[in-house]
Design a protein around this motif. Structure first.
Motif, PDB file in Angstrom:
ATOM      1  N   ALA A  34       0.833  -1.205   0.000  1.00 40.57           N
ATOM      2  CA  ALA A  34       0.000   0.000   0.000  1.00 40.57           C
ATOM      3  C   ALA A  34       0.869   1.257   0.000  1.00 40.57           C
ATOM      4  O   ALA A  34       0.603   2.213  -0.737  1.00 40.57           O
ATOM      5  CB  ALA A  34      -0.927  -0.016   1.210  1.00 40.57           C
ATOM      6  N   TRP A  37       2.244   1.879  -3.385  1.00 38.16           N
ATOM      7  CA  TRP A  37       1.258   1.853  -4.467  1.00 38.16           C
ATOM      8  C   TRP A  37       1.439   0.603  -5.333  1.00 38.16           C
ATOM      9  O   TRP A  37       1.251   0.639  -6.545  1.00 38.16           O
ATOM     10  CB  TRP A  37       1.353   3.102  -5.354  1.00 38.16           C
ATOM     11  CG  TRP A  37       1.060   4.405  -4.704  1.00 38.16           C
ATOM     12  CD1 TRP A  37       1.627   4.904  -3.571  1.00 38.16           C
ATOM     13  CD2 TRP A  37       0.150   5.405  -5.155  1.00 38.16           C
ATOM     14  NE1 TRP A  37       1.118   6.138  -3.285  1.00 38.16           N
ATOM     15  CE2 TRP A  37       0.213   6.484  -4.257  1.00 38.16           C
ATOM     16  CE3 TRP A  37      -0.709   5.500  -6.251  1.00 38.16           C
ATOM     17  CZ2 TRP A  37      -0.542   7.631  -4.402  1.00 38.16           C
ATOM     18  CZ3 TRP A  37      -1.461   6.654  -6.410  1.00 38.16           C
ATOM     19  CH2 TRP A  37      -1.376   7.701  -5.486  1.00 38.16           C
ATOM     20  N   ASP A  38       1.814  -0.487  -4.730  1.00 36.22           N
ATOM     21  CA  ASP A  38       2.040  -1.725  -5.471  1.00 36.22           C
ATOM     22  C   ASP A  38       1.072  -2.768  -4.957  1.00 36.22           C
ATOM     23  O   ASP A  38       1.263  -3.333  -3.884  1.00 36.22           O
ATOM     24  CB  ASP A  38       3.487  -2.198  -5.284  1.00 36.22           C
ATOM     25  CG  ASP A  38       3.764  -3.486  -6.063  1.00 36.22           C
ATOM     26  OD1 ASP A  38       2.802  -4.107  -6.567  1.00 36.22           O
ATOM     27  OD2 ASP A  38       4.937  -3.872  -6.158  1.00 36.22           O
ATOM     28  N   TRP A  39       0.029  -3.023  -5.712  1.00 36.25           N
ATOM     29  CA  TRP A  39      -1.045  -3.905  -5.275  1.00 36.25           C
ATOM     30  C   TRP A  39      -1.004  -5.232  -6.011  1.00 36.25           C
ATOM     31  O   TRP A  39      -2.037  -5.878  -6.207  1.00 36.25           O
ATOM     32  CB  TRP A  39      -2.393  -3.189  -5.489  1.00 36.25           C
ATOM     33  CG  TRP A  39      -2.371  -1.788  -4.981  1.00 36.25           C
ATOM     34  CD1 TRP A  39      -1.869  -1.371  -3.768  1.00 36.25           C
ATOM     35  CD2 TRP A  39      -2.811  -0.602  -5.653  1.00 36.25           C
ATOM     36  NE1 TRP A  39      -1.986  -0.013  -3.652  1.00 36.25           N
ATOM     37  CE2 TRP A  39      -2.563   0.492  -4.790  1.00 36.25           C
ATOM     38  CE3 TRP A  39      -3.413  -0.358  -6.892  1.00 36.25           C
ATOM     39  CZ2 TRP A  39      -2.878   1.810  -5.140  1.00 36.25           C
ATOM     40  CZ3 TRP A  39      -3.724   0.945  -7.244  1.00 36.25           C
ATOM     41  CH2 TRP A  39      -3.461   2.003  -6.367  1.00 36.25           C
ATOM     42  N   HIS A  40       0.181  -5.649  -6.438  1.00 37.38           N
ATOM     43  CA  HIS A  40       0.316  -6.898  -7.187  1.00 37.38           C
ATOM     44  C   HIS A  40      -0.114  -8.080  -6.306  1.00 37.38           C
ATOM     45  O   HIS A  40       0.291  -8.195  -5.152  1.00 37.38           O
ATOM     46  CB  HIS A  40       1.754  -7.091  -7.650  1.00 37.38           C
ATOM     47  CG  HIS A  40       1.867  -8.028  -8.816  1.00 37.38           C
ATOM     48  ND1 HIS A  40       1.545  -9.367  -8.732  1.00 37.38           N
ATOM     49  CD2 HIS A  40       2.244  -7.815 -10.099  1.00 37.38           C
ATOM     50  CE1 HIS A  40       1.730  -9.941  -9.904  1.00 37.38           C
ATOM     51  NE2 HIS A  40       2.151  -9.018 -10.759  1.00 37.38           N
ATOM     52  N   ARG A  41      -0.915  -8.966  -6.887  1.00 38.15           N
ATOM     53  CA  ARG A  41      -1.467 -10.103  -6.148  1.00 38.15           C
ATOM     54  C   ARG A  41      -0.393 -11.036  -5.601  1.00 38.15           C
ATOM     55  O   ARG A  41      -0.652 -11.761  -4.632  1.00 38.15           O
ATOM     56  CB  ARG A  41      -2.400 -10.912  -7.069  1.00 38.15           C
ATOM     57  CG  ARG A  41      -3.649 -10.178  -7.491  1.00 38.15           C
ATOM     58  CD  ARG A  41      -4.473 -11.031  -8.449  1.00 38.15           C
ATOM     59  NE  ARG A  41      -5.620 -10.302  -8.973  1.00 38.15           N
ATOM     60  CZ  ARG A  41      -6.786 -10.199  -8.340  1.00 38.15           C
ATOM     61  NH1 ARG A  41      -6.947 -10.804  -7.184  1.00 38.15           N
ATOM     62  NH2 ARG A  41      -7.775  -9.514  -8.874  1.00 38.15           N
ATOM     63  N   TYR A  44      -0.033 -10.889  -1.691  1.00 38.09           N
ATOM     64  CA  TYR A  44      -1.061 -11.124  -0.666  1.00 38.09           C
ATOM     65  C   TYR A  44      -2.090 -12.192  -1.053  1.00 38.09           C
ATOM     66  O   TYR A  44      -2.869 -12.622  -0.215  1.00 38.09           O
ATOM     67  CB  TYR A  44      -1.809  -9.820  -0.329  1.00 38.09           C
ATOM     68  CG  TYR A  44      -2.418  -9.128  -1.534  1.00 38.09           C
ATOM     69  CD1 TYR A  44      -3.655  -9.491  -2.032  1.00 38.09           C
ATOM     70  CD2 TYR A  44      -1.713  -8.121  -2.183  1.00 38.09           C
ATOM     71  CE1 TYR A  44      -4.190  -8.882  -3.148  1.00 38.09           C
ATOM     72  CE2 TYR A  44      -2.237  -7.493  -3.296  1.00 38.09           C
ATOM     73  CZ  TYR A  44      -3.472  -7.871  -3.781  1.00 38.09           C
ATOM     74  OH  TYR A  44      -3.968  -7.267  -4.891  1.00 38.09           O
ATOM     75  N   TYR A  48      -3.607 -16.819  -6.102  1.00 32.05           N
ATOM     76  CA  TYR A  48      -2.809 -16.358  -7.250  1.00 32.05           C
ATOM     77  C   TYR A  48      -1.413 -16.974  -7.214  1.00 32.05           C
ATOM     78  O   TYR A  48      -0.914 -17.471  -8.230  1.00 32.05           O
ATOM     79  CB  TYR A  48      -2.723 -14.827  -7.218  1.00 32.05           C
ATOM     80  CG  TYR A  48      -1.891 -14.228  -8.325  1.00 32.05           C
ATOM     81  CD1 TYR A  48      -2.465 -13.858  -9.538  1.00 32.05           C
ATOM     82  CD2 TYR A  48      -0.525 -14.011  -8.144  1.00 32.05           C
ATOM     83  CE1 TYR A  48      -1.697 -13.308 -10.548  1.00 32.05           C
ATOM     84  CE2 TYR A  48       0.245 -13.456  -9.149  1.00 32.05           C
ATOM     85  CZ  TYR A  48      -0.347 -13.110 -10.345  1.00 32.05           C
ATOM     86  OH  TYR A  48       0.420 -12.556 -11.350  1.00 32.05           O
ATOM     87  N   ASP A  60       8.022  -8.669  -1.623  1.00 26.95           N
ATOM     88  CA  ASP A  60       8.481  -7.845  -2.739  1.00 26.95           C
ATOM     89  C   ASP A  60       9.992  -7.607  -2.603  1.00 26.95           C
ATOM     90  O   ASP A  60      10.440  -7.004  -1.629  1.00 26.95           O
ATOM     91  CB  ASP A  60       7.724  -6.519  -2.721  1.00 26.95           C
ATOM     92  CG  ASP A  60       8.032  -5.652  -3.941  1.00 26.95           C
ATOM     93  OD1 ASP A  60       9.072  -5.898  -4.599  1.00 26.95           O
ATOM     94  OD2 ASP A  60       7.247  -4.732  -4.229  1.00 26.95           O
TER      95      ASP A  60
END
Lengths: 141, 166
Positions: A34, A37-41, A44, A48, A60
């Motif tokens: 958050a 600004w990186d909301w890659h699945r 979390y 996926y 990450d």
């Protein structure tokens, strides 16, 4: 992470920085995603990551740069400026796992107005390499 | 079959430009430090930062190169909003090989930062998992409103073919 301050005017190659540890909970991964600004699945979403043939949410790798930089700033104080930081990944880390960060002074150069310190840093998990870095820090006199 | 096609090679040299959206801001800096569990007052206390010689509180060193704040548009199918080339590579997972950062001055809350990404190189190399994988190297230049270069980020990503039948 509490760190002993290193006096760069007398620092010597081979001198160790304070070792740190970081455990990445799923909340930590959410927070970091958050804040960047990186909301890659990948970071979390277990369904996926299973589809991607991975054992769980992935830490990450960019955060390792932040950990290496933090160790340098903590060691050399608020005026320290990280000029260069290069890191290479050795292995992935997954939610719930803990890494250890170690750093050693590789080289010290003394300019008239600043000390330049080059560090070799490593991240390990259970003794196995996760990432390593070469970091150059400028510390004004 | 080679992963590195002529179509992929044609992507080398492409640029992507992300104009500044807004200031990095004190809230963004504090949020980043909080996410790292870093309570250094340098990132939240103007007076402390001034005593250390800065004009105001500063961002943690790598925030400028880790944030996707410069992006615009909705997240993609993976939930990702940051820079990506959307290369024509199917059946692969993407992982980070490493980054090389250079920093030229501390980032301040008032900095409005624009980014230009350039795709420098794509190469195909043998994989320890068998077969081959693609190494994609890109470089980003981060500048403030005056055009002053604040940071360079050279990033290498690896595209690994997914195994089938699992």
């Amino acid at each position: 992470m509490t760190t002993s301050r290193v006096d760069t005017t007398i620092a010597q190659p081979g001198q160790s920085l304070t070792t740190g540890h970081k455990t990445f909970s799923i909340v930590d991964l959410m927070l970091y995603g958050a804040a960047t600004w990186d909301w890659h699945r990948l970071h979390y979403d277990s369904e996926y990551t299973s589809r991607m043939q991975l054992p769980g949410p992935v830490v990450d790798g960019q955060i390792y740069g932040a950990l290496f930089a933090r160790q340098a700033v903590d060691a050399f104080g608020p005026t320290a400026f990280v000029r260069k930081l290069e890191f290479r990944m050795r292995a992935m880390v997954f939610a719930g796992e803990t890494v250890q960060i170690d750093g050693v002074v590789h080289e010290v150069r003394h300019d008239p107005d600043a000390d330049l310190v080059v560090l070799d840093q490593t991240l390990t998990r259970d003794g196995r390499p996760v990432a390593d870095a070469r970091t150059e820090v400028r510390v004004p006199r | 079959m080679s992963l590195l096609t002529d179509e992929l090679r044609s992507w080398i040299g492409r640029e992507a430009v992300y104009p500044a959206q807004e200031e990095i801001g004190r809230a963004g800096i504090r949020y980043f430090a909080l996410a790292l569990g870093d309570d250094n007052p340098l990132y939240r206390d103007d007076d402390y930062a001034r005593q250390a010689g800065f004009p105001a509180l500063v961002a943690p060193p790598t925030m400028i190169v880790e944030s996707c704040q410069y992006a615009v548009g909705p997240p993609d199918d993976h939930g990702y909003i940051g820079h990506a080339w959307d290369l024509p590579v199917d059946g692969c997972r993407m992982i980070r090989a490493g980054n090389a950062y250079e920093f030229f001055r501390p980032v301040l809350p008032s900095d409005r930062i624009s980014v230009v990404w350039t795709l420098e190189d794509i190469s195909e190399r043998a994989s320890s998992r068998g077969g081959t994988q693609l190494f994609v190297t890109s470089v980003a230049h981060y500048r403030d409103d005056s055009g002053e270069l604040l940071a360079i980020n050279r990033e290498t990503l690896v595209y690994q073919p997914l195994t089938t039948g699992r």
